[in-house]
Enzyme design. Structure first.
Site, mmCIF file in Angstrom:
data_model
loop_
_atom_site.group_PDB
_atom_site.id
_atom_site.type_symbol
_atom_site.label_atom_id
_atom_site.label_comp_id
_atom_site.label_asym_id
_atom_site.label_seq_id
_atom_site.Cartn_x
_atom_site.Cartn_y
_atom_site.Cartn_z
ATOM 1 N N GLU A 58 -0.815 -13.866 5.440
ATOM 2 C CA GLU A 58 0.166 -13.327 6.380
ATOM 3 C C GLU A 58 -0.235 -13.691 7.801
ATOM 4 O O GLU A 58 -1.098 -14.541 8.019
ATOM 5 C CB GLU A 58 0.265 -11.812 6.215
ATOM 6 N N ASP A 84 -3.921 -12.368 0.006
ATOM 7 C CA ASP A 84 -3.158 -11.788 1.114
ATOM 8 C C ASP A 84 -3.051 -12.856 2.196
ATOM 9 O O ASP A 84 -4.010 -13.138 2.912
ATOM 10 C CB ASP A 84 -3.881 -10.539 1.620
ATOM 11 N N ASP A 97 -2.408 0.319 -1.658
ATOM 12 C CA ASP A 97 -3.435 -0.686 -1.343
ATOM 13 C C ASP A 97 -4.283 -0.152 -0.213
ATOM 14 O O ASP A 97 -3.783 0.488 0.711
ATOM 15 C CB ASP A 97 -2.811 -2.033 -0.992
#
Length: 275
Positions: free
Chosen positions: A165, A163, A74
């Site tokens: 986080e 994503d 990634d």
């Protein structure tokens, strides 16, 4: 008796005044610096796994004996133009590129990364770095789809990834309660599905998920899990998921630091791309 010559000492008051002026000058300099120079990164510079480094290890290598796993990477604007041929020759067969963050940032290297991985033969996808404290989940999902995060039925495009986080710019959970965070994620996922016809992948770490969603298990039946943990195994998974689909296992791999394993052989990567 010792003789004090002119200039051989300063009066205490003058010394204190000098120290005060120096401290004021230093304070002025620090407040004039941009936020990232003083310790907080600039908006837009976040990348997948940025928070994992400080919470779930700094490097890892999968333990031997795992079932067939397909190597992936990634990337984000941090990597710039990527040497896709080098990665392909090393065995990498799938890749995700950061497309967007919040509703204020698009990756300036996205075209080279997203199209370059596709051209070399990889199965590719795009991810969105969520900032739940800036705009709604729906707004960010729409921004993501409108700036590279869509999906096409070409057999080589993976569904978009959320994503979610640690907040690199402030409080870990973006100032939200667990229930408010679950609502924000739901808003994003529902909007993405309505726009693309696909369920988004969720990238997260178990410790963040537990802290910031109360270890909510309601997405596991529909959204694939991409777990982040830099260790020899992915560890305990968030509630609801019996297995991971992808695992980011290190931030210190060759060519590109962030390396990942797909939980299956290449035909399973192709199956996810095909929906």
């Amino acid at each position: 008796m010792p003789v004090h010559r002119p200039g051989s000492f300063r009066q205490p008051g003058l010394l204190a005044a000098g120290i005060l002026l120096a401290l004021l000058a230093l304070l002025s300099l620090l407040t004039a610096l941009p936020a990232h120079a003083a310790g907080t990164p600039a908006r837009g510079t976040a990348y997948m796994g940025m928070g994992v480094l400080g919470h779930d290890g700094r490097g890892g290598a999968p333990a031997p004996g795992l079932v067939a796993q397909t190597e992936g990477v990634d990337v984000s604007g941090y990597q710039g133009n990527v040497a896709w041929s080098t990665l392909w020759n090393s065995g990498v067969r799938w890749a995700y590129s950061k497309a967007t963050e919040g509703t204020y940032y698009t990756n300036p290297y996205f075209a080279q990364q997203y199209n370059g991985s596709y051209t070399i033969g990889m199965i590719r996808g795009a991810y969105h770095f969520a900032t739940p404290d800036t705009t709604s989940g729906a707004a960010q999902a729409n921004y993501f789809v409108d700036h590279g995060g869509g999906w096409s039925r070409d057999g080589k495009t993976l569904p978009g990834t959320l994503d979610i986080e640690w907040n690199p710019y402030g409080a870990a959970c973006y100032g939200k309660s667990a229930s408010a965070m679950v609502s924000w994620i739901t808003d994003f996922l529902n909007t993405y599905r309505a726009r693309t016809g696909r369920n988004a992948v969720i990238y997260t770490a178990t410790s963040w998920w537990t802290q910031c969603t109360g270890n909510y298990g309601g997405f596991a039946s529909s959204d694939p899990l991409w777990i982040a943990r830099y260790a020899a195994d992915p560890g305990t998974l968030p509630a609801g998921w019996a297995y991971y689909t992808m695992w980011q296992y290190t931030s210190s791999g060759p060519t590109v630091g962030d390396h990942d394993k797909f939980n299956g052989a290449l035909d399973r990567v192709q199956a996810l791309a095909n929906g």
